[in-house]
Design an enzyme around this catalytic site. Sequence first.
Site, PDB file in Angstrom:
ATOM      1  N   TYR A 273     -20.379 -12.078  49.115  1.00  0.00           N
ATOM      2  CA  TYR A 273     -21.744 -12.504  49.264  1.00  0.00           C
ATOM      3  C   TYR A 273     -23.334 -11.999  48.780  1.00  0.00           C
ATOM      4  CZ  TYR A 273     -20.439 -14.296  53.862  1.00  0.00           C
ATOM      5  OH  TYR A 273     -19.734 -15.736  54.406  1.00  0.00           O
ATOM      6  N   HIS A 428     -20.440  -9.152  58.171  1.00  0.00           N
ATOM      7  CA  HIS A 428     -19.530  -9.897  57.028  1.00  0.00           C
ATOM      8  C   HIS A 428     -18.345  -8.494  56.810  1.00  0.00           C
ATOM      9  CE1 HIS A 428     -20.246 -13.680  57.127  1.00  0.00           C
ATOM     10  NE2 HIS A 428     -22.099 -13.828  56.400  1.00  0.00           N
TER      11      HIS A 428
END
Lengths: 749, 749
Positions: A273, A428
């Site tokens: 990410y 996440h």
Amino acid sequence: MKLNKIKATLMALMMLIIPLELQSKEHPKLILTKAGVETIRKSLGQVPLFDASVASTKQQVDIEIALGIDTPIPTDYSGGYTHERHKKNFVIAQKAGALYQILDDDKYAEYVRDMLFQYEAMYKDLPVHPKPRSYARGKLFWQCLNDSNWLLYMAQAYDSIYTFLSEEERQRLNQNLFRPFADFISIENPQFYNRIHNHSTWGNAAVGMIGLVMDDQELIDRALYGIEDDGLEVGLKDDDGGFIKVEGQKTGFLANLENPFSPDGYYTEGPYYQRYAMYPFLIFALAMDNVKPELKVFQHKDGVLLKAVNALLNLSDAEGNFFPLNDAQKGMSYFSASLVTAVDIAYHYGDQNPQLLSVAEKQGQVLLDQSGLSVAVALRDGKTQPFVKQSINLSDGAEGDEGGVAVLRYGVEDLAVVFKYAAQGLSHGHYDKLSFSLYDRGDEVIQDYGLVRFVNIGQKGGGNYLKENQSWAKQTIAHNSLTQDQTSHFKGKYEIGSQHHSELHFFDDSRADVQVVSAREANAYPGTEMHRTMAIIKPENFATPLVLDIMKVTSEAKHQYDLPFYFMGQVLQTNFDYEIPSSLAPLGDSDGYQHLYLEGKGKPSSDSTQFNWLVEGKFYTLTSATNVTDELLFARVGAQDPEFNLRRDAALIFRRKDVGDSLFVSVIEPHGRYSPVSELSVNPKSNMAALKVAFDTEAYTAVVIETLDNKSSLFIVANRDPATSAKHHLKIGGKHYSWLGPYHLEVIK
Amino acid sequence: MKLNKIKATLMALMMLIIPLELQSKEHPKLILTKAGVETIRKSLGQVPLFDASVASTKQQVDIEIALGIDTPIPTDYSGGYTHERHKKNFVIAQKAGALYQILDDDKYAEYVRDMLFQYEAMYKDLPVHPKPRSYARGKLFWQCLNDSNWLLYMAQAYDSIYTFLSEEERQRLNQNLFRPFADFISIENPQFYNRIHNHSTWGNAAVGMIGLVMDDQELIDRALYGIEDDGLEVGLKDDDGGFIKVEGQKTGFLANLENPFSPDGYYTEGPYYQRYAMYPFLIFALAMDNVKPELKVFQHKDGVLLKAVNALLNLSDAEGNFFPLNDAQKGMSYFSASLVTAVDIAYHYGDQNPQLLSVAEKQGQVLLDQSGLSVAVALRDGKTQPFVKQSINLSDGAEGDEGGVAVLRYGVEDLAVVFKYAAQGLSHGHYDKLSFSLYDRGDEVIQDYGLVRFVNIGQKGGGNYLKENQSWAKQTIAHNSLTQDQTSHFKGKYEIGSQHHSELHFFDDSRADVQVVSAREANAYPGTEMHRTMAIIKPENFATPLVLDIMKVTSEAKHQYDLPFYFMGQVLQTNFDYEIPSSLAPLGDSDGYQHLYLEGKGKPSSDSTQFNWLVEGKFYTLTSATNVTDELLFARVGAQDPEFNLRRDAALIFRRKDVGDSLFVSVIEPHGRYSPVSELSVNPKSNMAALKVAFDTEAYTAVVIETLDNKSSLFIVANRDPATSAKHHLKIGGKHYSWLGPYHLEVIK
């Protein structure tokens, strides 16, 4: 205290930002600048990699121009035609804009103009996207996130052709397309825009970029500082389970820059990410730098953005693939376009680190702007140096005090141990405190599973997260970490996990032959403390380095502990017997166990249990100090997987039942090679005779590694005092040992 | 008739061979020649790849010289120390001999001499190797095969230093080492030496090579013609189940050269064993050519040895890996040392095909002899051309009338269909008549499993064949072929299988857009005929080529048919529903079914069943014409595999029960790409709407491929008359079709 500090920083920045109305009226000004374009035009034909990048971009854009512009009515999830078409549109428009500036050819400006007016014509009547899955649906795309991608790129395209357009054209675009677009992804979707999350970073940067082009102070402020009164409820969560609204949390670009990055540049969600988030961070920071250099956004938080590029590159394996910490699709690497941006910008606007050039050279392309030119010129002039990755310890948390991630490396990335003792990693994050993975020259040896998602492959749930991401990939048992009583860390609950982080005991890379990291986790299982020490050591009497793993568990109550090793490749041999079942049944019914088949079950036949396997032509042996009552389980991923979303990967699980305090010690020994071409085996078998626990108290753990030629090495770790200056004395088996610092390695026979 | 022909050939050859005693007394004479060495010495420093090969060989040999000679008492299977050490000894000795000749440095001759005398000292008292597994145990190694390898290489080493030794030294070596060694692997092991088998080829060549060095006519004769009275029983079999003694079969090198190669140069055991067998064939043929050029061994059987090199190179995928037909370890490729030999010799002693140079260039090394020099000079002089692999049909059988293997290729190896309609392939053959595998730019898409063995990895059964090779890999269900009533072809019996072969119906590669092969098998299941037609077609209305598979089964009795597709990669989507079991059980209890788990079971939900999957970033869809009563089974290899010898690979099996005649038609459509770096999906979904059987009689089968944009292509195959000149007329659905030749492709809508 932390919030006050951020507030102060923001106030200071606001003081600087006030005279924004004085900013440059020139265009382009965001990424390309008027002066930059002049330099670029003069350099054409003289800088090979830049010329090649122009040529390949031109080829790509010319094909699209020939095919004609299509702006279909949005209907699809990612992977579907309308999604991919709109995505391609903004990518190509941004490139066409750059080509217009560089090549001074009107056809590129006309292409961007025509595309923008097609969007202008459709946008005002466009309803919210018909696909319902997102917590923040976009208009062109199924989620505001992708609409923000569009705006961030289109702002650059618009900036490039700004002076080519008439004032009347600009007014039409501003009023009918860009301002409503910016409002939609921000004030109409505060649950998307007004949080600390990579989604919001994209939203903030997109609004800021178009604000800078339009010279719209309201949008610029909204980008930097968020929406003051967003009307959101505290505790609200998104569809990934992440918090949207946290009490007292500042929002906007600067808060997003402040928060997810640690002072070392580690991004709390992990490198996959981070790679995605870097683009809006860097692009908007660069635009701010160009328009308002006095704000020194690149120098913000002690240069965190440029440090982040370095951290990200260091979180890759020998082939440039990012370590799949938390939700991460394997195969993402520094060859990604956003890393071309990151490397070029970090080189040009940073300190011209010549090691970055070797990464740029591998990437084989540069940005079509001043930074890309700068990299290409330096490459042409032979300034490149190898990008050398060594052991690194990266703190997590805005203040750097929420655990971290360490990578132990040996040789030229011959071995890399990735050790995670970080914070939750936002929505996440995985429940895998003190987990690790092992790489050998770019090959996974002990893997981290990564996410369960096929990004942008529409056939697989619209390309979005699949339910097994929650039921399998995030669970503790899916990782090379300890699971207690078949229950994930923090019971797999985000609310609990996000309040905690592991604590570093010490990190020591001072010796070439010993690289160590050690950390504790006290909150994953209340009442139980896990303390894991991992090291790459190269005892003098060994031909190859070894990976040592000491997991010390302390608990007053009795539990079952499962410690898996997700080995890749082919089982060769074990020194224990096991039974295989006649049919395969799942290992449990929750916390990820429902996805594991039991393929074999055995018991140790010696105090040193050995497992020998082959990965990509390399031989390894895992040697573990075991008890006669331990269970050794061969497991296979793939149970209860009705859509074949999971890979059929394997694990060897060490199970210990009905114990409180316990010590798991293992050595992973890379010891040989095999070639299917020469069919030659070199050192296919372990050189180890035994692995023994020589001493284990609250204060010290000592293990002895015995080789087949009857030599022994002793490794002692100080469990209490890790100070490098601390002097230790310990008597083991009648012999005295004295040393300085947190560990001791000695050949004892 | 066949035997008579061979006999006549042998007689003719014998006439030529008689004046062998007149052969050259010069040394070296086998591979390197005196004249060749002079040319090589003069060329040193002027031919880059040759110089590099000398340098790397020198480096390798110098390290071994520094380490010292070790000739341990033999104790191990392959993979173990003594095995690998003796193997390394003969490889290094051969190289040291060549270096002595090229560099004229006595240290290399001394190294070889000293090693030979260490062997001489140990050999006379050496018992048979202690490991009992082989049907023909060696002395230095567990099987005579490896002892023969040793002798073939050592003969070259001996030849290279022959003149360096005194006459007394030569006599000692001849009497105590080489002659007893040659006798042991021949007259003392006729079951190894005196058959038609790659083992015997090694034995024959080894005996012949040392015979040439020693100028020992008895050994040379024994090499060429075998042992006349071997005392073996007819029908005797080896431990792989292959026949040792066949009534009336000639033996020796020339018979071995005659028999396993087809006139096209296909070696009946398949490319993996061809690669292994090529070395003794070529080396001894070359030695004969050097010593007795008038025998024209290279021109024997219309130049079959050099044709065999071409056949072998064509039986590799885009990356040079050999197709794993029959027993074959994946990963073996034209980078193997024996292919360096093959390519260099084929170039130099063949017609200097410049395409071979590009293979040599990829290999990055050449032989240290005249042929290697010749290749390196041609490479230096820029004569190289790309090695272009196109569709090829290779007959099997000594006379070329026992079926064959066809490879259909499209583009620059974008697609390759490997279709096997061959003979049994001796003891390494699999029971897989009319099976296929599919490659896409070097990646396996539909795989052939290969063997179950970890060659030279001692931990896995001494590196030898594992029992699952018989119980799984050889069985029909392990292949992309049809299994009737869960029983393998020929009941899996070698005695039956080796009497039969499939028959080519036709092979046609005359059109760039259509490549077809069609063959029948009538003996695998008595009473049942299978007729499979496979084609790569590129209809005008398709962006990509398609693989068409028509399996027509004819039987008066009713059976169950299973047709599997062993797809690689990741399941994405199906257009049918299926149930997954809560626990996995094997699909059967014999013929390989005991090793397959049932992972899912469904029924077609339409006449065109679709299965969409992803392999190495490429999208594929299998579309099959199905009946409502068909069963669709997802299967996984790995049941009843107590030692983890099998890979957990997947298959989709089409099962049809209680039918006599039946037609299976499928299309495999490669249609898109995915990159985990850009995360972009290009054409992830099939373009096909339906696959329909339009017509099916004994004479013709016609299928219609319908696309989503409502276009249709018709493909007709003539099942009876495949003549290219035959005119066909057929009425399908009221429309007349006329065409010439065995198939017809037409866009009909």
